[in-house]
Design a protein around this motif. Structure first.
Motif, PDB file in Angstrom:
ATOM      1  N   ASP A 348     -83.276  -1.161 -19.521  1.00 27.68           N
ATOM      2  CA  ASP A 348     -82.773  -2.478 -18.754  1.00 27.68           C
ATOM      3  C   ASP A 348     -82.126  -2.076 -17.418  1.00 27.68           C
ATOM      4  N   LEU A 349     -82.666  -1.876 -16.246  1.00 25.20           N
ATOM      5  CA  LEU A 349     -81.799  -1.542 -15.290  1.00 25.20           C
ATOM      6  C   LEU A 349     -81.009  -2.544 -14.471  1.00 25.20           C
ATOM      7  N   LYS A 350     -81.281  -3.864 -15.059  1.00 21.85           N
ATOM      8  CA  LYS A 350     -80.112  -4.801 -14.603  1.00 21.85           C
ATOM      9  C   LYS A 350     -79.001  -4.405 -15.311  1.00 21.85           C
ATOM     10  N   GLN A 351     -78.818  -4.196 -16.610  1.00 19.98           N
ATOM     11  CA  GLN A 351     -77.817  -3.972 -17.343  1.00 19.98           C
ATOM     12  C   GLN A 351     -77.104  -2.383 -17.004  1.00 19.98           C
ATOM     13  N   THR A 352     -78.005  -1.481 -17.037  1.00 18.97           N
ATOM     14  CA  THR A 352     -77.637  -0.095 -16.820  1.00 18.97           C
ATOM     15  C   THR A 352     -78.373   0.617 -15.630  1.00 18.97           C
ATOM     16  N   PRO A 353     -78.204   0.236 -14.381  1.00 16.65           N
ATOM     17  CA  PRO A 353     -78.759   0.565 -13.296  1.00 16.65           C
ATOM     18  C   PRO A 353     -78.595   2.085 -13.049  1.00 16.65           C
ATOM     19  N   VAL A 354     -79.812   2.732 -12.287  1.00 15.05           N
ATOM     20  CA  VAL A 354     -79.916   4.096 -12.103  1.00 15.05           C
ATOM     21  C   VAL A 354     -78.904   4.492 -11.221  1.00 15.05           C
ATOM     22  N   THR A 355     -78.218   5.384 -11.552  1.00 11.52           N
ATOM     23  CA  THR A 355     -77.067   6.036 -10.634  1.00 11.52           C
ATOM     24  C   THR A 355     -77.460   7.288  -9.872  1.00 11.52           C
ATOM     25  N   GLY A 356     -78.594   8.004 -10.105  1.00 10.74           N
ATOM     26  CA  GLY A 356     -79.109   9.293  -9.552  1.00 10.74           C
ATOM     27  C   GLY A 356     -80.016   9.756 -10.440  1.00 10.74           C
ATOM     28  N   LEU A 357     -80.875  10.642  -9.703  1.00 13.88           N
ATOM     29  CA  LEU A 357     -81.473  11.785 -10.308  1.00 13.88           C
ATOM     30  C   LEU A 357     -81.053  13.272 -10.228  1.00 13.88           C
ATOM     31  N   THR A 358     -81.240  13.931 -11.348  1.00 13.38           N
ATOM     32  CA  THR A 358     -80.844  15.197 -11.403  1.00 13.38           C
ATOM     33  C   THR A 358     -81.920  16.124 -11.526  1.00 13.38           C
ATOM     34  N   ALA A 359     -81.736  17.494 -11.755  1.00 14.74           N
ATOM     35  CA  ALA A 359     -82.893  18.482 -11.554  1.00 14.74           C
ATOM     36  C   ALA A 359     -83.908  18.037 -12.786  1.00 14.74           C
ATOM     37  N   THR A 360     -83.298  17.369 -13.857  1.00 15.66           N
ATOM     38  CA  THR A 360     -84.012  17.345 -15.284  1.00 15.66           C
ATOM     39  C   THR A 360     -84.199  15.679 -15.763  1.00 15.66           C
ATOM     40  N   GLY A 361     -83.819  14.910 -14.771  1.00 13.78           N
ATOM     41  CA  GLY A 361     -84.086  13.547 -15.404  1.00 13.78           C
ATOM     42  C   GLY A 361     -83.257  12.404 -14.381  1.00 13.78           C
ATOM     43  N   ILE A 362     -83.296  11.165 -15.144  1.00 14.96           N
ATOM     44  CA  ILE A 362     -82.679  10.135 -14.387  1.00 14.96           C
ATOM     45  C   ILE A 362     -81.411   9.977 -15.138  1.00 14.96           C
ATOM     46  N   THR A 363     -80.494   9.513 -14.304  1.00 16.45           N
ATOM     47  CA  THR A 363     -79.095   9.067 -15.003  1.00 16.45           C
ATOM     48  C   THR A 363     -79.250   7.590 -14.764  1.00 16.45           C
ATOM     49  N   THR A 364     -78.524   6.841 -15.713  1.00 15.69           N
ATOM     50  CA  THR A 364     -78.248   5.377 -15.441  1.00 15.69           C
ATOM     51  C   THR A 364     -76.789   5.315 -15.676  1.00 15.69           C
ATOM     52  N   SER A 365     -76.208   4.096 -15.628  1.00 17.21           N
ATOM     53  CA  SER A 365     -74.893   3.826 -15.956  1.00 17.21           C
ATOM     54  C   SER A 365     -74.615   4.047 -17.284  1.00 17.21           C
ATOM     55  N   ALA A 366     -75.541   4.136 -18.214  1.00 19.21           N
ATOM     56  CA  ALA A 366     -75.221   4.339 -19.585  1.00 19.21           C
ATOM     57  C   ALA A 366     -75.502   5.884 -20.168  1.00 19.21           C
ATOM     58  N   GLY A 367     -76.078   6.647 -19.239  1.00 19.44           N
ATOM     59  CA  GLY A 367     -76.371   8.017 -19.635  1.00 19.44           C
ATOM     60  C   GLY A 367     -77.495   8.919 -18.971  1.00 19.44           C
ATOM     61  N   HIS A 368     -77.981   9.794 -19.435  1.00 16.83           N
ATOM     62  CA  HIS A 368     -78.827  10.666 -18.780  1.00 16.83           C
ATOM     63  C   HIS A 368     -80.177  10.596 -19.529  1.00 16.83           C
ATOM     64  N   HIS A 369     -81.611  10.472 -18.934  1.00 20.91           N
ATOM     65  CA  HIS A 369     -82.671  10.725 -19.877  1.00 20.91           C
ATOM     66  C   HIS A 369     -83.333  11.743 -18.969  1.00 20.91           C
ATOM     67  N   GLU A 370     -83.521  12.945 -20.095  1.00 19.57           N
ATOM     68  CA  GLU A 370     -84.343  13.875 -19.621  1.00 19.57           C
ATOM     69  C   GLU A 370     -85.802  13.756 -19.745  1.00 19.57           C
ATOM     70  N   VAL A 371     -86.430  13.985 -18.553  1.00 19.60           N
ATOM     71  CA  VAL A 371     -87.914  13.750 -18.358  1.00 19.60           C
ATOM     72  C   VAL A 371     -88.629  14.761 -17.646  1.00 19.60           C
TER      73      VAL A 371
END
Ligand code: NA7
Length: 550
Positions: A348-371
């Motif tokens: 839920d990006l309203k609760q944990t917005p995207v803070t940025g992308l990395t080489a390996t995935g998407i970071t939100t305010s709650a952590g990193h998602h490897e994709v």
């Protein structure tokens, strides 16, 4: 191509609108050429090849009405046509009408400039084509300028990035991949269940939970199809004179004039039947009053509770804070059910917005998602975006983009003062995206074709919407919308999905039938609200169509 003699018309785009416009003008004896940025016909259906891409209008009436042979011959097998079916249909249309010879493909228009002295448009493409023409007709679609959000560090991502509206021609294999889908509008809602079946893991990044209704797609009964085909003229007539271009009767019942049990039964029946009749076929006032709307919204939220097993996920999926139907209602196949799969998670990006992308995935305010793959299902700069991207300059070199800085001003959604001899098929201020598109496209193409024939017969060569008529129409478009719940929601209909875009209601919600009648009246009155001038040198005199002082 670079034409020596000016053409009568250049048409931009080779989707439903561009194909029919070129055909119509050619048949009426005009010299016409089309430019299309894709390598083939199809428009929207050329670009939107994402898994699950499908039209939300039923196949029986998502087609041209002027091709009676094809209408009878074209197989109607599935209730809603998938992207490959629609593309095949448009390719068949192009072949039967021998239209490809009148187009240059792989040609992206980047400039269209009006020469006031010569009364001619010069159209240029990024690939170096130049054409001059008396008239320019845009047939660029309403949802064709992709919206790519600018996430910090997006360029660092090493995996595959795809946008649903700009999908590769070759199918993408998600087998064994960790996939992110950002966006849960109509495109995301179609793609998510299909990608989930293939991917090792799918993470859905949801900013706003959406209401969605089952499509109830499936094979069509061929006895039903035979009956439909026997009655095609009547179905087409009904669609043309309806509110949204669908050949069905809208409900006349108010939601609160029946009991709660009757309401629930009506919603259940519509939910089971699938499709847009959930909104238009149940009660007449669902998008008119908050009280009526809440009954439908509560019903869908109760369905989410029934379908989704994890109560925390069900809660995240429940739309809140905007009326149902103000965001375009998607139709789905197993959307909510998909969140019961073990390989699907929801962020839920309203609760944990995207803070940025990395080489390996998407970071939100709650952590990193490897994709491995990011699918942007983030929509479009709707209606104005495709037109402003054409580099259109009218009188005094003014750009359409500048003139529309405070929001689009059009006359009937088809013309703009300061831009003589420019016509915008399904432009802002016309029913367009609020309707079954082929119906609205045919109406505009035929109206524009009639207008050009009339100008030729009148010996006039320049037509331009007046300021006065445009101001009145633009106010009318907003006024009609203000009697609905639409202005209460932050939607792409309101321009709210694009940072900095003015908040005005973009399409015309007065109804396809009434709009058609109004346009016909404008034409019958000698193109009321337009000025026309003749073709003799120095002739700036008013013609019968001059309603500048009206
Ligand atoms: P939509 O309906 O505009 O949906 C886009 C989705 O992407 C929607 O859920 C948006 O959330 C989301 N979005 C947009 N920008 C962002 C950012 N920056 N971060 C996170 N999420 C974002 O486009 P579709 O392609 O699905 O459908 C367009 C039309 O095509 C459809 O209505 C049919 O007419 C056919 P939001 O809701 O704005 O919070």
């Amino acid at each position: 191509m670079a034409n020596a003699e000016p053409l009568d018309a250049v048409v931009i785009g080779a989707g439903f609108a561009g194909l029919y416009m070129v055909y119509r003008l050619r048949e009426d004896g005009f010299s016409v050429h089309g430019f299309e940025r894709g390598d083939g016909v199809g428009g929207t259906w050329y670009w939107n090849r994402y898994p699950g891409a499908r039209c939300d209008s039923e196949i029986m009436y998502y087609s041209f009405s002027f091709l009676s042979e094809l209408e009878q011959e074209w197989p109607l097998t599935e209730r809603y046509p998938g992207q490959p079916d629609i593309l095949r249909y448009l390719e068949e249309v192009a072949s039967r009408l021998d239209l490809r010879k009148d187009f240059t493909f792989g040609a992206e228009v980047t400039a269209a400039e009006y020469d006031e002295a010569a009364h001619l448009w010069t159209v240029r493409t990024a690939q170096g084509h130049v054409a001059t023409a008396r008239y320019v007709v845009t047939a660029v679609g309403c949802l064709s300028a992709a919206n790519f959000p600018e996430f910090p560090g997006a360029e660092r991502f090493q995996g595959l990035s795809l946008h649903t509206g700009n999908w590769p021609r070759e199918p993408v294999d998600f087998t064994g991949k960790r996939v992110a889908v950002i966006g849960t509008g109509a495109s995301g809602i179609q793609a998510i269940p299909v990608i989930a079946e293939q991917a090792a893991h799918l993470t859905v990044f949801q900013r706003t939970a959406q209401f969605t209704i089952p499509a109830e797609n499936g094979p069509l009964d061929q006895d039903f199809v035979a009956l439909w085909k026997q009655n095609y003229p009547e179905w087409r007539r009904r669609a043309r004179h309806s509110l949204a271009g669908f050949p069905y009767t809208a409900s006349v019942t108010y939601a609160l004039e029946v009991s709660a049990a009757e309401r629930r039964a009506a919603f259940e029946a519509a939910w089971g039947a699938g499709g847009f009749t959930f909104l238009s076929g149940t009660f007449r006032d669902l998008v008119m009053t908050e009280e009526a709307n809440a009954t439908a919204a509560d019903f869908v939220r109760s369905k989410i509770d029934e379908i989704v097993r994890d109560p925390a996920v069900a809660d995240m999926l429940k739309p809140r804070g905007f009326p149902i139907g103000t965001k375009r209602l998607p139709l789905d196949t197993n959307y909510y059910e998909t969140f019961n799969r073990p390989n699907v998670s929801l962020v839920d990006l309203k609760q944990t917005p995207v803070t940025g992308l990395t080489a390996t995935g998407i970071t939100t305010s709650a952590g990193h998602h490897e994709v491995d793959v990011i699918v942007y299902a983030t929509g479009f700069d709707a209606l104005t975006g495709p037109l402003e991207g054409l580099g259109i300059r009218g009188r005094d070199g003014q750009t359409l983009k500048d003139v529309w800085a405070e929001g689009p001003r059009t006359y009937l959604g088809v013309a703009v003062p300061g831009f003589p001899n420019l016509f915008t098929i399904t432009g802002p201020g016309s029913p367009s995206v609020l309707s079954n598109m082929p119906v609205s496209i045919e109406q505009h193409v035929e109206w524009i074709g009639d207008c050009l024939s009339w100008l030729r017969a009148e010996g006039a060569e320049v037509i331009e919407a007046t300021e006065q008529a445009t101001t009145a129409w633009t106010a009318h478009v907003q006024d009609v919308a203000s009697h609905t719940l639409h202005p209460k929601a932050a939607t792409w209909y309101m321009g709210a999905n694009i940072p900095g875009k003015p908040r005005v209601f973009l399409p015309y919600i007065g109804g396809v039938g009434p709009y058609r009648d109004h346009c016909a009246k404008v034409a019958a009155n000698g193109y009321e609200g337009f000025t026309t001038t003749g073709d003799q040198e120095g002739d700036d005199g008013a013609r019968p169509g001059d309603h500048r002082a009206a």
